[in-house]
Structure formats: structure tokens, C-alpha cells
Design an enzyme around this catalytic site. Structure first.
Site, PDB file in Angstrom:
ATOM      1  N   GLY A  40     -14.942   5.681   5.262  1.00 46.00           N
ATOM      2  CA  GLY A  40     -14.102   6.826   5.611  1.00 46.00           C
ATOM      3  C   GLY A  40     -14.618   7.504   6.861  1.00 46.00           C
ATOM      4  O   GLY A  40     -15.795   7.401   7.208  1.00 46.00           O
ATOM      5  N   GLN A  95      -7.532  -3.892   8.981  1.00 45.05           N
ATOM      6  CA  GLN A  95      -6.775  -2.858   9.671  1.00 45.05           C
ATOM      7  C   GLN A  95      -5.506  -3.486  10.225  1.00 45.05           C
ATOM      8  O   GLN A  95      -5.431  -4.704  10.439  1.00 45.05           O
ATOM      9  CB  GLN A  95      -7.637  -2.294  10.809  1.00 45.05           C
ATOM     10  CG  GLN A  95      -6.989  -1.248  11.681  1.00 45.05           C
ATOM     11  CD  GLN A  95      -6.830   0.064  10.948  1.00 45.05           C
ATOM     12  OE1 GLN A  95      -5.918   0.219  10.160  1.00 45.05           O
ATOM     13  NE2 GLN A  95      -7.718   1.007  11.212  1.00 45.05           N
ATOM     14  N   GLU A 119       0.830  -1.208   0.000  1.00 36.69           N
ATOM     15  CA  GLU A 119       0.000   0.000   0.000  1.00 36.69           C
ATOM     16  C   GLU A 119       0.863   1.256   0.000  1.00 36.69           C
ATOM     17  O   GLU A 119       1.845   1.349   0.733  1.00 36.69           O
ATOM     18  CB  GLU A 119      -0.906   0.008   1.230  1.00 36.69           C
ATOM     19  CG  GLU A 119      -1.763   1.263   1.369  1.00 36.69           C
ATOM     20  CD  GLU A 119      -2.616   1.232   2.620  1.00 36.69           C
ATOM     21  OE1 GLU A 119      -3.513   0.376   2.696  1.00 36.69           O
ATOM     22  OE2 GLU A 119      -2.359   2.048   3.534  1.00 36.69           O
TER      23      GLU A 119
END
Length: 612
Positions: free
Chosen positions: A112, A182, A22
Site C-alpha cells: 500500500g 498492475q 475486481e
């Protein structure tokens, strides 16, 4: 190519777990260009895919799309993050159409974080309140054009575990085809969570989110932001080496390697983890080393474009830069995302020898120390809280921490409270942690400046040769010596800036940058000049200059700093006295970054400022 197809081909060809990397779009053009060279170097490790993050409300839309398009040249499986928070449907449509036009076929659909406290947050489009809404919308509008992934939270998120699992299943039933978790540091806890995921019938690939520990400070900050569970044994292992940056990085590599081996092992009594997602923060060395230790280099099935050289050669003449801008003592205690069709190209499954990282080039820029920012030339420049809104707080927390100031005196009192450390919660929006030990050495000066209406947000005292393992000033490898110039950053009125500019014309050893919310900047630095305000010498290494203040980086930070005023104001109702005050201060004040070259005299900067 879709990620699920790449995963299937990988699983069919090798028993080695697959992995993705990422990245986020740097905030400066030079950082962006140097990230492309970094991507080229990392391409030889053959990740199954590369993912690109998306700023809240589409704030990084163009840079995210540009970076995603560039990664297509390095890896045909690019995953573009997309959030629906504070996004108009037209912007979502444009982003999806732009991604499609660039050949991007993978979307990580995220809700988000709201850009302000929940009490005042109203979705731009009520159709998009949850990630599952975004998944459904993409499916309805684009069918199977995109391979859609969603996020999951092994350590919890907004609800209890049963509700979180139910929400995850809703996202999968809406059309999600893969899951990226996460970050976490509790391998056993993750495996228990994964077993529950499989037990409720979720069978799509799950990629375990791993963020290598880069520094003790950033580790504390990121685990706090992400509410990650941290095993006591991990803290106990880090505590004795917390001042040795090199030792912490080495430990982080070993810990991540062991954790990945645990979760991908067939020895445990749970579902086998076949995929790992590396949160690189645009740093490369730790990820390289982990993959090398695992023996995974070059084992991913890779789709190559026929007749094309996909590697962008790194610039061999790149200047040696640094990894920290405007190091913030308050943060030091905790400062820590083309047009190949699915049938194009040929399949290559090769084993690649890990090449040596280039010396004295971009690969070395992100080593030390533990500041909030990187050099403007660094690919890692500009990251603060990649998974949260600017403040990362709810309205209730903001009111508890900073009250509801209505006058300039109220704001001055808030900054004084932080400096005087009235409680562990004595913070400011720019300094989210209690002051550091080194700040206490210059505390009388900072208090005097603040009493005169100059609100400091970052500072450091002058240091003439301290050991690198010093409890207060140390950083870097052991057996070294570190130095620093006195530095201060503060918000002030225009009249104060005018006096500072006038006096700086006759004091050559003082250098400053000043900027405002309009993007205007004044300085006594020539184009191309920069100030190295922290440096160190270590056995067997060249002199390191890891804290550099220069024009592009200051401009990017000033934009963020004034953005925090805006973010803070949005925690209060429109037309309220507090909101009007914060917005007025944002529009009228200047941010000044100033340092004094004479590090031999510890009072030089403070005498200059107080006289001014």
C-alpha cells in the site's frame, strides 16, 4: 475454495483462460446495495474468482469485509485485498480473523502507499514495511489457511526493473501463490516482462491486470496515476474520438479484447498467459462485452452450493439514476477491489448464454459523462484513485506544486494561481489539472469570488443546448444536444455561508448544500430532492441526466474534500506553521455546492454569489 485450487480445476477442464473480477466497496449504503445486484448479474459469466479492494490504513475495513462476505454468495472464491501501510498489527489480526470467520480463504497482500510523503511516514508497526513482510506474517500466524497473492508492476513501480523483479521473487519465496499485475496497455511490453519473470524462476500463476478504457479523461488519469506505458498508437486512435463517450467505450472494449487475445495467444514466443484480472471500477457493461467477444462467457469451472439459489435478483423497480456527481471542469481533461470448505459443493462446467443487460436499470447508470464521481445510488460511486493515497504525491512534489503556505492570503494566492493558469503546474489538491476550456468562460467570476476569500474547487457555466460533439461542452453519443445549469463549489467562512443561507430563502431558483469537517450539513433542499445540473438528449435514447447533486453524494464528497485538507497537512512536520494553517482551515471552513436553476441566463448564479 482457494484460488489456486479453482485455477487448477479450470485448467484441467478447459483450454480457455480463466479470469477474475475486481470490485471496491461503494461509499454509500444505496451504492453498496446496488453493487450486490450488479454482482448477481455478473455472476452468470462465471469468473474463477472475485476480488475486493481494501482502503489505505483499513479505512474501508468493515465495508470491504461485508462486501467480501456478500461475494461469497456469488462466487466461492473471494480474494480480499489487505494492505499493511499504516496498519497496527492488532488491526491486521482482526482483519485476518474476520476474513477467516466469513469463509474467505484468499488474500492479496499489498504494502500500500503511505498516507503522506515518505519523509514523514513511519510505519505503525516496523514489522510491516513491505508486502513480503505481510506475506511472511500471514504464513507464520495462519499456516496454509489462506492462499496468498501479491502485486506486480509490468510498467515499473518504485525501483528499476531488476530490483522490482527481485522484490517480486522475494514475495513469492515468502509464500505468495499467485500474482496479479498492475493495469497495462502495452501488450508486447507485458510479454517481455513476463518472460523475465519466468526466467528468474517464478512459476506461480500470473493474472494480467486489464482495465477497460471507460472514457478518454479517466484513461489519461489512471495511466498517469499508475505510471502505465501508453503506446503512441493508442493515443493516436483515441484522439479523434475523445469527445464521443460512446465511441471511446466501444474502442476500449475492442482494444482490451485485442490485447487479451495477444497476451493469451500461443503464437508469441514467450510464456502463455492463462489468467486475466479485470479492474472493473464497479462498472459492468464493458467487461460483459469483452468476455462475450472473447467467447469466454460461462467457461470457468464454477463451484456451486448444493440446494441453494445463489443469485440475488436485481430490483426491477430501481430508479433510473446517473453516473456523475459534481462534474469538475478542472478534472474533465484527465478525470478518470461463507463457509464453503474446499470439498463442499459440486463442480459445474457449463456454457452460459450472455443475457441482455436490463434497460433503464442499474446497469445503465454508469454510461455518461466523464465526471469524478457517480450518483450516490451507483455501484461505482466514490472511486477516485483506487490504487493511490488521496493525493498520490510525494512530499517533494507537494512542496514543488503548492509551496508551504502559512497565511490565508497564501492560500488565496494559490487558488488564484490555479485559475489564472500561470503554468502547467498551476493546480490545487482538489483540482489536479489545469482549468478546462469551459471554465475560462466564467473565469472573471471565479477570480472575483476567490479574491473575496471563497476558494473554488469545481464549477461549470450554464449551457442552453450545445451539440454533443462540441469541443468545449460536448459529451455522450454523437448527434445529440446537451444542457447544463451553472454550478459552483467552494470553501468559505461561516459568515459567508450565513449570508448565502439568508438570501437563498428569497431566491427559489438557487439550491445549495454546505458541509464541514465535523459532518454537519445545511441545505435548502428537502429530503429526497436532487438537482440535475447536466442533461442531454440523443437519437433513440431517453433524456439522460448524468450529473446529479443530492444529499448522500454531497455528504460523501464533503468527507473526502475535508480529508484532502488533512492529507495535505500531513506533508508538513507537526507544529509547523503550514500544518497548523491547513488544519485550522479544515476545522473552520465550510464546503458549499450551489447551482442556479435558470440555465437560460448565463450570469444568474454569478450575480447571486457576488451580490451575496
Amino acid at each position: 475454495m482457494k484460488l489456486t485450487e479453482a485455477i487448477s480445476r479450470h485448467v484441467a477442464s478447459t483450454s480457455t483462460p480463466y479470469y477474475t473480477l475486481e470490485f471496491f466497496p461503494p461509499r454509500t449504503d444505496s451504492g453498496f446495495e446496488n453493487l450486490l445486484a450488479r454482482l448477481s448479474r455478473l455472476s452468470v459469466v462465471n469468473p474463477v474468482g472475485l476480488s475486493i479492494t481494501w482502503g489505505a490504513g483499513g479505512s474501508t475495513k468493515q465495508r470491504s469485509l461485508d462486501l467480501a462476505e456478500a461475494t461469497q454468495r456469488e462466487n466461492p472464491v473471494t480474494i480480499l485485498h489487505l494492505t499493511c501501510t499504516n496498519m497496527e498489527r492488532a488491526m491486521l489480526d482482526d482483519a485476518l480473523d474476520s476474513a477467516k470467520a466469513r469463509g474467505i480463504r484468499n488474500i492479496l497482500a499489498l504494502r500500500g502507499d503511505p498516507p503522506r510523503g515518505e519523509e514523514y511516514w513511519i510505519p505503525c508497526d516496523p514489522q510491516f514495511q513491505h508486502a513480503s513482510d505481510l506475506v511472511k506474517y500471514i504464513r507464520n500466524r495462519h499456516g496454509d489457511e489462506f492462499c496468498i497473492g501479491v502485486a506486480a508492476y509490468p510498467d515499473g513501480h518504485s525501483f528499476d526493473e531488476d530490483t522490482e523483479l527481485a522484490n517480486l521473487k522475494t514475495k513469492v519465496e515468502a509464500g505468495a501463490e499467485f500474482i496479479i499485475t498492475q493495469l497495462f496497455y502495452d501488450a508486447d511490453g507485458f510479454l517481455i516482462w513476463l518472460r523475465k519473470v519466468r526466467e528468474i524462476g517464478i512459476e506461480v500463476p500470473v493474472l494480467a491486470g486489464v482495465m477497460p478504457i471507460q472514457s478518454y479523461a479517466s484513461f489519461l488519469r489512471m495511466t498517469k496515476l499508475c505510471a502505465s506505458r501508453v503506446p503512441p498508437s493508442l493515443i493516436a486512435s483515441l484522439e479523434p474520438i475523445r469527445h464521443d463517450d460512446e465511441a471511446v467505450k466501444d474502442f476500449g472494449v475492442d482494444f482490451a479484447t485485442d490485447m487479451i487475445r495477444t497476451i493469451t495467444s500461443t503464437k508469441h514466443n514467450g510464456p502463455i498467459v492463462q489468467g486475466v484480472h479485470f479492474c472493473t471500477l464497479n462498472l459492468e457493461k464493458s467487461t460483459w462485452r469483452i468476455l462475450d467477444k472473447l467467447g469466454w462467457i460461462g467457461t470457468s469451472t464454477h463451484v456451486l452450493e448444493e440446494g441453494k439459489n445463489r443469485l440475488i435478483q436485481p430490483d426491477s423497480n430501481a430508479p433510473l439514476s446517473s453516473s456523475s456527481l459534481l462534474i469538475t471542469p478542472q478534472d474533465a481533461a484527465s478525470a478518470v477491489a461463507p463457509k464453503d470448505s474446499e470439498n463442499s459443493g459440486t463442480i459445474a462446467n457449463t456454457t452460459t448464454t450472455l443475457p441482455a443487460l436490463p434497460a433503464n436499470q442499474a446497469a445503465t447508470w454508469d454510461d455518461f459523462p466523464n465526471g469524478r464521481f457517480g450518483s450516490a445510488d451507483s455501484a461505482a460511486f466514490g472511486v477516485r484513485d483506487p490504487y493511490k493515497n488521496e493525493l498520490g504525491l510525494t512530499t517533494a512534489e507537494v512542496h514543488r506544486l503548492w509551496g508551504q503556505p502559512e497565511t490565508i492570503d497564501d492560500l488565496t494566492a494559490l487558488f488564484l494561481k490555479h485559475l489564472r493558469g500561470h503554468s502547467p503546474f498551476s493546480t490545487t489538491p482538489w483540482s489536479p489539472n489545469p482549468i478546462a476550456a469551459e471554465t475560462k468562460l466564467i473565469l472573471p467570476h471565479l477570480i472575483e469570488l476567490t479574491l473575496r476569500g471563497n476558494w473554488s474547487v469545481a464549477s461549470q457555466p450554464a449551457v442552453d443546448c450545445a451539440r454533443s460533439d462540441d469541443e468545449v461542452f460536448g459529451w455522450g453519443p454523437k448527434d445529440g444536444f446537451v444542457f447544463q445549469k451553472a454550478f459552483c463549489e467552494f470553501f468559505c467562512e461561516s459568515a459567508t455561508l450565513d449570508r448565502l443561507r439568508e438570501k437563498a430563502t428569497i431566491v427559489d431558483t438557487v439550491k445549495f448544500f454546505a458541509g464541514n469537517a465535523k459532518g454537519e450539513m445545511v441545505t435548502n433542499m428537502a429530503l429526497g430532492e436532487s438537482n440535475a445540473v447536466t442533461w442531454g438528449v440523443f437519437p433513440g435514447k431517453e433524456v439522460m441526466q448524468p450529473t446529479v447533486i443530492e444529499r448522500a453524494a454531497f455528504q460523501a464528497w464533503a468527507e473526502e474534500a475535508f480529508g484532502i485538507w488533512s492529507e495535505w497537512a500531513l506533508f508538513f512536520p507537526p507544529a509547523s506553521p503550514t500544518r497548523q494553517l491547513l488544519e485550522r482551515v479544515r476545522d473552520e471552513r465550510w464546503l458549499v455546492s450551489i447551482c442556479h436553476h435558470d440555465f437560460k441566463n448565463p450570469d444568474s448564479l454569478w450575480d447571486f454569489l457576488l451580490e451575496t
